[in-house]
Scaffold this active site. Structure first.
Site, PDB file in Angstrom:
ATOM      1  N   ARG A   1      75.505  11.437  45.416  1.00 44.06           N
ATOM      2  CA  ARG A   1      76.089  10.657  46.500  1.00 44.06           C
ATOM      3  C   ARG A   1      75.155   9.571  47.037  1.00 44.06           C
ATOM      4  NH1 ARG A   1      77.672  16.160  49.537  1.00 44.06           N
ATOM      5  NH2 ARG A   1      76.063  16.917  48.108  1.00 44.06           N
TER       6      ARG A   1
ATOM      7  N   LYS B   1      66.749  11.934  44.712  1.00 43.59           N
ATOM      8  CA  LYS B   1      67.096  11.941  46.147  1.00 43.59           C
ATOM      9  C   LYS B   1      65.904  12.249  47.057  1.00 43.59           C
ATOM     10  CE  LYS B   1      69.956  15.149  48.035  1.00 43.59           C
ATOM     11  NZ  LYS B   1      71.255  15.665  48.516  1.00 43.59           N
TER      12      LYS B   1
ATOM     13  N   GLY C   1      73.273  24.735  40.105  1.00 44.71           N
ATOM     14  CA  GLY C   1      73.609  25.140  41.472  1.00 44.71           C
ATOM     15  C   GLY C   1      72.405  25.692  42.216  1.00 44.71           C
ATOM     16  N   THR C   2      72.566  25.787  43.536  1.00 48.83           N
ATOM     17  CA  THR C   2      71.436  26.214  44.376  1.00 48.83           C
ATOM     18  C   THR C   2      71.035  27.673  44.098  1.00 48.83           C
ATOM     19  OG1 THR C   2      73.080  26.585  46.117  1.00 48.83           O
ATOM     20  CG2 THR C   2      71.794  24.586  46.272  1.00 48.83           C
TER      21      THR C   2
ATOM     22  N   TYR D   1      39.458 -19.378  42.091  1.00 53.17           N
ATOM     23  CA  TYR D   1      40.035 -19.078  40.779  1.00 53.17           C
ATOM     24  C   TYR D   1      39.908 -20.292  39.882  1.00 53.17           C
ATOM     25  CZ  TYR D   1      43.607 -17.375  37.484  1.00 53.17           C
ATOM     26  OH  TYR D   1      44.283 -16.946  36.375  1.00 53.17           O
TER      27      TYR D   1
ATOM     28  N   ARG E   1      32.028 -37.649  51.164  1.00 54.89           N
ATOM     29  CA  ARG E   1      33.113 -38.465  51.695  1.00 54.89           C
ATOM     30  C   ARG E   1      32.963 -39.893  51.188  1.00 54.89           C
ATOM     31  NH1 ARG E   1      33.103 -37.954  57.832  1.00 54.89           N
ATOM     32  NH2 ARG E   1      33.363 -35.735  57.406  1.00 54.89           N
TER      33      ARG E   1
HETATM   34  C1  UD1 Z   1      74.341  22.942  50.405  1.00 51.28           C
HETATM   35  C2  UD1 Z   1      75.001  24.308  50.636  1.00 51.28           C
HETATM   36  C3  UD1 Z   1      75.932  24.181  51.850  1.00 51.28           C
HETATM   37  C4  UD1 Z   1      75.168  23.693  53.050  1.00 51.28           C
HETATM   38  C5  UD1 Z   1      74.409  22.396  52.756  1.00 51.28           C
HETATM   39  C6  UD1 Z   1      73.469  22.097  53.882  1.00 51.28           C
HETATM   40  C7  UD1 Z   1      75.199  25.300  48.423  1.00 51.28           C
HETATM   41  C8  UD1 Z   1      76.123  25.623  47.307  1.00 51.28           C
HETATM   42  N1  UD1 Z   1      75.732  24.654  49.467  1.00 51.28           N
HETATM   43  O1  UD1 Z   1      75.362  22.029  50.078  1.00 51.28           O
HETATM   44  O2  UD1 Z   1      76.505  25.448  52.116  1.00 51.28           O
HETATM   45  O3  UD1 Z   1      76.067  23.488  54.127  1.00 51.28           O
HETATM   46  O4  UD1 Z   1      73.617  22.536  51.560  1.00 51.28           O
HETATM   47  O5  UD1 Z   1      72.792  20.895  53.696  1.00 51.28           O
HETATM   48  O6  UD1 Z   1      74.041  25.653  48.396  1.00 51.28           O
HETATM   49  N2  UD1 Z   1      69.584  21.746  44.256  1.00 51.28           N
HETATM   50  C9  UD1 Z   1      68.808  22.210  43.236  1.00 51.28           C
HETATM   51  N3  UD1 Z   1      69.394  22.627  42.081  1.00 51.28           N
HETATM   52  C10 UD1 Z   1      70.724  22.617  41.902  1.00 51.28           C
HETATM   53  C11 UD1 Z   1      71.537  22.133  42.945  1.00 51.28           C
HETATM   54  C12 UD1 Z   1      70.941  21.702  44.119  1.00 51.28           C
HETATM   55  O7  UD1 Z   1      67.582  22.255  43.346  1.00 51.28           O
HETATM   56  O8  UD1 Z   1      71.172  23.029  40.823  1.00 51.28           O
HETATM   57  C13 UD1 Z   1      68.946  21.281  45.514  1.00 51.28           C
HETATM   58  C14 UD1 Z   1      69.257  19.855  45.847  1.00 51.28           C
HETATM   59  O9  UD1 Z   1      68.279  18.984  45.285  1.00 51.28           O
HETATM   60  C15 UD1 Z   1      69.203  19.851  47.360  1.00 51.28           C
HETATM   61  C16 UD1 Z   1      69.585  21.266  47.738  1.00 51.28           C
HETATM   62  O10 UD1 Z   1      69.440  22.033  46.578  1.00 51.28           O
HETATM   63  O11 UD1 Z   1      67.896  19.565  47.825  1.00 51.28           O
HETATM   64  C17 UD1 Z   1      71.032  21.341  48.232  1.00 51.28           C
HETATM   65  O12 UD1 Z   1      71.889  20.870  47.218  1.00 51.28           O
HETATM   66  P1  UD1 Z   1      73.107  19.912  47.526  1.00 51.28           P
HETATM   67  O13 UD1 Z   1      73.796  19.598  46.253  1.00 51.28           O
HETATM   68  O14 UD1 Z   1      72.686  18.789  48.377  1.00 51.28           O
HETATM   69  O15 UD1 Z   1      74.021  20.917  48.340  1.00 51.28           O
HETATM   70  P2  UD1 Z   1      75.107  20.581  49.438  1.00 51.28           P
HETATM   71  O16 UD1 Z   1      76.383  20.169  48.770  1.00 51.28           O
HETATM   72  O17 UD1 Z   1      74.567  19.683  50.445  1.00 51.28           O
HETATM   73 CA    CA Z   2      72.666  18.551  50.658  1.00 51.31          CA
END
Ligand code: UD1
Ligand code: CA
Length: 465
Positions: free
Chosen positions: A16, A23, A79-80, A392, A445
């Site tokens: 985004r 980011k 995913g996180t 220079y 001069r």
């Molecule tokens: C996440 C939470 C959401 C919360 C929000 C708060 C999840 C699924 N959702 O959403 O509940 O309200 O943060 O800000 O966790 N990242 C990784 N590896 C990955 C995916 C993400 O390291 O595979 C990192 C990203 O770089 C970021 C953080 O995790 O720093 C959060 O990821 P992001 O995709 O921004 O999650 P949100 O959609 O904001």
């Molecule tokens: Ca986020």
């Protein structure tokens, strides 16, 4: 802090942001946003910190090399929950609690993390398996929603994209900051599935997993929502940036600096100024610059990675880069100190004067329209308007030395390498190509010729256009 390790999630692409830069390297008050959670952990003396990187891993690693954090790479960003699983492998052998922060939540404070830890570790009550930070937002769009049961207990977190219309209306959101024992995380992380709208392993699913085992999940509700704001796009980036700069300005103001209009003044985190310094609107101070006390920084000045003594005036629209200026000096308006310049106490560098890699001694003056590059200028030297050091030759740069008390007449060129001896005089308009001994006058001069009545003769009988 005892028995604490931390994981910072920073592997995501940040789609985004619409950017080629990872980011967490986008800047907030001058520093990459990942700097801030790391800094909070450092202040807390939080022990081991593992940063999960992935997208743009090498750039992120490079930006934070030499810091006290270790990195682990999440090759595919699944995913996180998956990110934490990768990081847990780095914590083998550790026993204790693990704090999980997001690299895109830069405004988080030491106070909030401390309160989270106190809540999690509070004695004399049923211990929560997982404690997290939530907040209440007027506009919760994009965040995971906190679903609470009839008794008010947290039962699960539903991601925005998975919310039912009713759940979308929930205003309490997940801040992405969690605390749990390493054991809880190890026992549960692999149980997270990816049967959801995004097909990702969601870390917040730990809540439901804990609850299903009869474990308690607690939440600290952050009072200041902006502190836990996640940065996902440039609009949020600019909000975080101005909030962080406001914090910096307020701390300076409370320590005795006058900032005439804090909203229009751009002072980066890490820059400092002393008591009774006045900073006017439009000034931009960055790169750990240190400004002394009693200084005046006029509007539009840019000061980067520089050091300024006490009672010095930086007049409007001057640019000062990686330079050092003494006390009671006056710079500008419209002066440019390029990197590697040193200006001594009581020296004056005036309108449209450019310095580069030069030393200007105490009390020396170059007040108007000059270029001084690769030069060493002694004390109490006067450099007249329009003086140019010709440093220079098309291939190499050469040095100019001007010794104490010398006087350089206006519109002179000093062709380097060249030395003007102590107290010597350079007549106006001179092109100096050879060293000038101390106390001498040098002048190149052409003799002045006056032809009386020339105009009258030239134009007699003709009409001027
Ligand atoms: C996440 C939470 C959401 C919360 C929000 C708060 C999840 C699924 N959702 O959403 O509940 O309200 O943060 O800000 O966790 N990242 C990784 N590896 C990955 C995916 C993400 O390291 O595979 C990192 C990203 O770089 C970021 C953080 O995790 O720093 C959060 O990821 P992001 O995709 O921004 O999650 P949100 O959609 O904001
Ligand atoms: Ca986020």
């Amino acid at each position: 802090m005892k028995n604490l390790a931390s994981i910072i999630l920073a592997a995501g692409k940040g789609t985004r942001m619409k950017s080629n830069i990872p980011k967490v390297l986008h800047r907030v008050a001058g520093s990459p946003m990942l700097f801030f959670p790391i800094n909070v952990l450092k202040t807390l003396k939080a022990g081991r910190v593992v940063v999960v990187i992935g997208h743009g891993a090498e750039e992120v690693r490079e930006a934070f090399k030499g810091g006290e954090v270790s990195f682990c790479v999440q090759v595919e960003q699944l995913g996180t929950g998956h990110a934490v699983m990768v990081a847990l492998k780095e914590l083998k052998g550790f026993e204790g609690d693990v704090l999980i922060l997001s690299g895109d939540v830069p405004l988080i404070t030491v106070e909030t993390i401390t309160a989270l830890m106190e809540l999690h570790r509070k004695a004399g009550r049923k211990k929560a398996a997982l404690t997290l930070v939530t907040t209440v937002l007027e506009n919760p769009n994009g965040y995971g929603r906190i679903v609470r049961g009839d008794l008010g207990h947290i039962v699960r977190i539903v991601e925005d994209k998975d919310c039912s219309p009713l759940q979308k209306k929930i205003k309490e959101v997940n801040a992405g900051i969690y605390l749990a024992s390493l054991k809880f995380l190890n026992d549960n992380i692999k149980r997270i599935g990816k049967n959801n709208a995004q097909g990702e392993y969601y870390l917040p699913d730990l809540v439901e997993l804990a609850v299903s085992e009869g474990d308690k999940v607690d939440a600290l509700i952050a009072a200041e929502p902006i502190e836990v704001m996640g940065i996902n796009n440039r609009v949020e980036l600019s909000k975080a940036d101005s909030y962080m700069r406001r914090r910096v300005s307020e701390s300076l103001m409370l320590s005795g600096v006058t900032i005439v209009d804090p909203d229009a003044t751009y002072i980066d985190y890490g820059a400092s100024a002393g008591m009774d310094t006045i900073i006017y609107p439009g000034a931009r101070i960055s790169g750990d610059s240190v400004i002394g006390s009693g200084c005046v920084i006029e509007e539009g000045s840019r000061i980067d990675a520089s050091k300024i003594g006490d009672s010095t005036v930086i007049r409007s629209y001057s640019v000062i880069e990686s330079s050092e200026i003494g006390s009671r000096a006056a710079i500008g308006p419209f002066a440019h100190l390029r990197p590697g310049s040193t200006v001594g106490d009581n020296a004056h560098i005036g309108n449209f004067v450019e310095l580069k890699k030069s030393v200007i001694g105490r009390g020396s003056k170059a007040n108007h329209l000059s270029y001084i590059g690769d030069s060493i200028v002694g004390e109490n030297v006067n450099i007249g308007a329009g003086t140019i050091t010709c440093n220079y030759d098309g291939i190499k740069k050469h040095q100019t030395t001007i010794e104490d008390g010398a006087f350089i007449g206006s519109d002179s060129q000093l062709v380097a390498p060249v030395k003007i001896g102590k107290g010597a005089y350079v007549g106006s308009g001179t092109t100096v190509t050879k060293d000038v001994p101390a106390g001498a006058l040098v002048i190149t001069r052409a003799p002045e010729k006056v032809i009386e009545g020339w105009v009258e003769k030239k134009f007699k009988g003709k009409e001027k256009a």
